[in-house]
Design a protein around this motif. Structure first.
Motif, PDB file in Angstrom:
ATOM      1  N   VAL A 107       0.866  -1.175   0.000  1.00  0.00           N
ATOM      2  CA  VAL A 107       0.000   0.000   0.000  1.00  0.00           C
ATOM      3  C   VAL A 107       0.903   1.226   0.000  1.00  0.00           C
ATOM      4  N   THR A 108       0.622   2.194  -0.877  1.00  0.00           N
ATOM      5  CA  THR A 108       1.405   3.423  -0.916  1.00  0.00           C
ATOM      6  C   THR A 108       0.495   4.628  -0.757  1.00  0.00           C
ATOM      7  N   TRP A 109       1.082   5.736  -0.241  1.00  0.00           N
ATOM      8  CA  TRP A 109       0.349   6.990  -0.057  1.00  0.00           C
ATOM      9  C   TRP A 109       1.348   8.137  -0.104  1.00  0.00           C
ATOM     10  N   PRO A 110       0.881   9.373  -0.270  1.00  0.00           N
ATOM     11  CA  PRO A 110       1.806  10.510  -0.252  1.00  0.00           C
ATOM     12  C   PRO A 110       2.582  10.558   1.057  1.00  0.00           C
ATOM     13  N   ASP A 111       3.831  10.958   0.951  1.00  0.00           N
ATOM     14  CA  ASP A 111       4.737  10.951   2.099  1.00  0.00           C
ATOM     15  C   ASP A 111       4.121  11.639   3.314  1.00  0.00           C
ATOM     16  N   GLY A 112       4.046  10.899   4.428  1.00  0.00           N
ATOM     17  CA  GLY A 112       3.564  11.441   5.681  1.00  0.00           C
ATOM     18  C   GLY A 112       2.066  11.476   5.858  1.00  0.00           C
ATOM     19  N   LEU A 113       1.292  11.017   4.875  1.00  0.00           N
ATOM     20  CA  LEU A 113      -0.169  11.093   4.977  1.00  0.00           C
ATOM     21  C   LEU A 113      -0.744  10.093   5.972  1.00  0.00           C
ATOM     22  N   LEU A 114      -0.253   8.848   5.927  1.00  0.00           N
ATOM     23  CA  LEU A 114      -0.805   7.769   6.742  1.00  0.00           C
ATOM     24  C   LEU A 114       0.310   7.000   7.439  1.00  0.00           C
ATOM     25  N   SER A 115      -0.099   6.174   8.383  1.00  0.00           N
ATOM     26  CA  SER A 115       0.809   5.210   9.001  1.00  0.00           C
ATOM     27  C   SER A 115       0.005   3.950   9.289  1.00  0.00           C
ATOM     28  N   VAL A 116       0.710   2.858   9.532  1.00  0.00           N
ATOM     29  CA  VAL A 116       0.063   1.577   9.805  1.00  0.00           C
ATOM     30  C   VAL A 116      -0.245   1.477  11.298  1.00  0.00           C
ATOM     31  N   ALA A 117      -1.526   1.325  11.631  1.00  0.00           N
ATOM     32  CA  ALA A 117      -1.932   1.138  13.026  1.00  0.00           C
ATOM     33  C   ALA A 117      -1.857  -0.330  13.416  1.00  0.00           C
ATOM     34  N   ALA A 118      -2.217  -1.237  12.480  1.00  0.00           N
ATOM     35  CA  ALA A 118      -2.190  -2.673  12.764  1.00  0.00           C
ATOM     36  C   ALA A 118      -2.325  -3.436  11.460  1.00  0.00           C
ATOM     37  N   VAL A 119      -1.834  -4.670  11.460  1.00  0.00           N
ATOM     38  CA  VAL A 119      -2.056  -5.585  10.348  1.00  0.00           C
ATOM     39  C   VAL A 119      -2.444  -6.944  10.924  1.00  0.00           C
ATOM     40  N   ASP A 120      -3.214  -7.679  10.150  1.00  0.00           N
ATOM     41  CA  ASP A 120      -3.602  -9.036  10.521  1.00  0.00           C
ATOM     42  C   ASP A 120      -3.473  -9.903   9.273  1.00  0.00           C
ATOM     43  N   PRO A 121      -2.619 -10.938   9.298  1.00  0.00           N
ATOM     44  CA  PRO A 121      -1.889 -11.445  10.453  1.00  0.00           C
ATOM     45  C   PRO A 121      -0.732 -10.539  10.861  1.00  0.00           C
ATOM     46  N   ALA A 122      -0.389 -10.603  12.142  1.00  0.00           N
ATOM     47  CA  ALA A 122       0.708  -9.814  12.676  1.00  0.00           C
ATOM     48  C   ALA A 122       2.046 -10.416  12.247  1.00  0.00           C
ATOM     49  N   PRO A 123       3.121  -9.626  12.236  1.00  0.00           N
ATOM     50  CA  PRO A 123       4.439 -10.161  11.891  1.00  0.00           C
ATOM     51  C   PRO A 123       4.827 -11.346  12.761  1.00  0.00           C
ATOM     52  N   GLN A 124       5.324 -12.402  12.124  1.00  0.00           N
ATOM     53  CA  GLN A 124       5.723 -13.660  12.760  1.00  0.00           C
ATOM     54  C   GLN A 124       6.396 -14.494  11.683  1.00  0.00           C
ATOM     55  N   PRO A 125       6.907 -15.664  11.994  1.00  0.00           N
ATOM     56  CA  PRO A 125       7.467 -16.500  10.932  1.00  0.00           C
ATOM     57  C   PRO A 125       6.442 -16.728   9.817  1.00  0.00           C
ATOM     58  N   GLY A 126       6.801 -16.394   8.605  1.00  0.00           N
ATOM     59  CA  GLY A 126       5.888 -16.501   7.475  1.00  0.00           C
ATOM     60  C   GLY A 126       5.182 -15.195   7.150  1.00  0.00           C
ATOM     61  N   VAL A 127       5.302 -14.185   8.024  1.00  0.00           N
ATOM     62  CA  VAL A 127       4.659 -12.889   7.813  1.00  0.00           C
ATOM     63  C   VAL A 127       5.687 -11.790   8.048  1.00  0.00           C
ATOM     64  N   ARG A 128       5.935 -10.972   7.034  1.00  0.00           N
ATOM     65  CA  ARG A 128       6.923  -9.905   7.149  1.00  0.00           C
ATOM     66  C   ARG A 128       6.267  -8.572   6.820  1.00  0.00           C
ATOM     67  N   LEU A 129       6.424  -7.600   7.718  1.00  0.00           N
ATOM     68  CA  LEU A 129       5.890  -6.252   7.518  1.00  0.00           C
ATOM     69  C   LEU A 129       7.035  -5.258   7.458  1.00  0.00           C
ATOM     70  N   THR A 130       7.034  -4.426   6.417  1.00  0.00           N
ATOM     71  CA  THR A 130       7.955  -3.296   6.348  1.00  0.00           C
ATOM     72  C   THR A 130       7.113  -2.051   6.111  1.00  0.00           C
ATOM     73  N   ALA A 131       7.450  -0.957   6.788  1.00  0.00           N
ATOM     74  CA  ALA A 131       6.647   0.262   6.686  1.00  0.00           C
ATOM     75  C   ALA A 131       7.541   1.481   6.681  1.00  0.00           C
ATOM     76  N   GLY A 132       7.090   2.522   6.000  1.00  0.00           N
ATOM     77  CA  GLY A 132       7.806   3.779   5.932  1.00  0.00           C
ATOM     78  C   GLY A 132       6.825   4.927   5.869  1.00  0.00           C
ATOM     79  N   PRO A 133       7.296   6.153   5.696  1.00  0.00           N
ATOM     80  CA  PRO A 133       6.397   7.308   5.688  1.00  0.00           C
ATOM     81  C   PRO A 133       5.499   7.392   4.460  1.00  0.00           C
TER      82      PRO A 133
END
Length: 218
Positions: A163-189
């Motif tokens: 998911v992309t958005w203009p720089d600084g507009l949004l941030s990730v509050a939560a994801v499901d499934p949560a990061p764990q073996p088999g699930v990788r989350l990377t996030a930026g501005p």
């Protein structure tokens, strides 16, 4: 006739039948109905994969409409594949790439594929009212259920969801499934990426919050 099915929640669904694998899978590699197995390592790394890129802007936060690009990679052979989208949400559909497919066309709220060869790639671009407001400067975006069905079970697959958005507009509050073996989350501005390796039916969820402009958290 074998049909291949994948679902992107509010955005669409597609059916998929499994073909030959990069290496023979064992019985334990196949998930049963009602089972979701997150896999730290995929047993067939060169087989089917799914990618989705959702673009959100300021207008999306007001209207709920997002731009979406999806690609189905290294497809299994099928005589016919139907990619079905939610007629109540989708606003436009366009095929941007169809490689290794005899014929591909858009009909109503679905994409039809005929003569899908092994290893084929199909990419689709659409606009959809897929972003649901939660109030208090938060929104929810769904992906799923995603699956790679084989008879009465499910083969391993990878889902690369960005998911992309203009720089600084949004941030990730939560994801499901949560990061764990088999699930990788990377996030930026300016966006985030969720990579999931699994067997079974996967329903993923993004919860996003506004970090700039009216409605932003203080």
């Amino acid at each position: 006739m074998a049909v291949l099915r994948i679902v992107w929640g509010a955005l669409g669904a597609l059916a998929l039948a499994a073909g030959a694998q990069a290496r023979p899978l064992e019985f334990d590699d196949i998930a049963r109905e009602g089972e979701l197995r997150l896999l730290a390592e995929r047993p067939d790394p060169h087989a089917y994969g799914y990618e989705s890129r959702v673009r959100i802007d300021d207008d999306s936060l007001r209207t709920g409409v997002v731009r979406v690009e999806t690609c189905h990679l290294r497809l299994d052979p099928n005589a016919r594949v139907v990619v079905l989208f939610n007629r109540d949400r989708v606003e436009s559909i366009r095929i941007t790439q169809a490689r290794g497919v005899e014929r591909a066309w858009v009909e109503d709220h679905r994409v039809e594929l005929a003569g899908v060869g092994r290893g084929a790639t199909v990419c689709i671009e659409l606009r959809s009212r897929a972003l649901d407001p939660l109030g208090d400067g938060r929104w929810r975006l769904h992906a799923g259920p995603l699956m790679r069905r084989y008879l009465d079970g499910f083969l391993p697959m990878e889902a690369d969801l960005a998911v992309t958005w203009p720089d600084g507009l949004l941030s990730v509050a939560a994801v499901d499934p949560a990061p764990q073996p088999g699930v990788r989350l990377t996030a930026g501005p300016d966006g985030a990426r969720l990579q999931v390796t699994f067997a079974g039916r996967l329903s993923a969820r993004w919860e996003l919050r506004r970090t700039a402009g009216p409605g932003a958290e203080r």
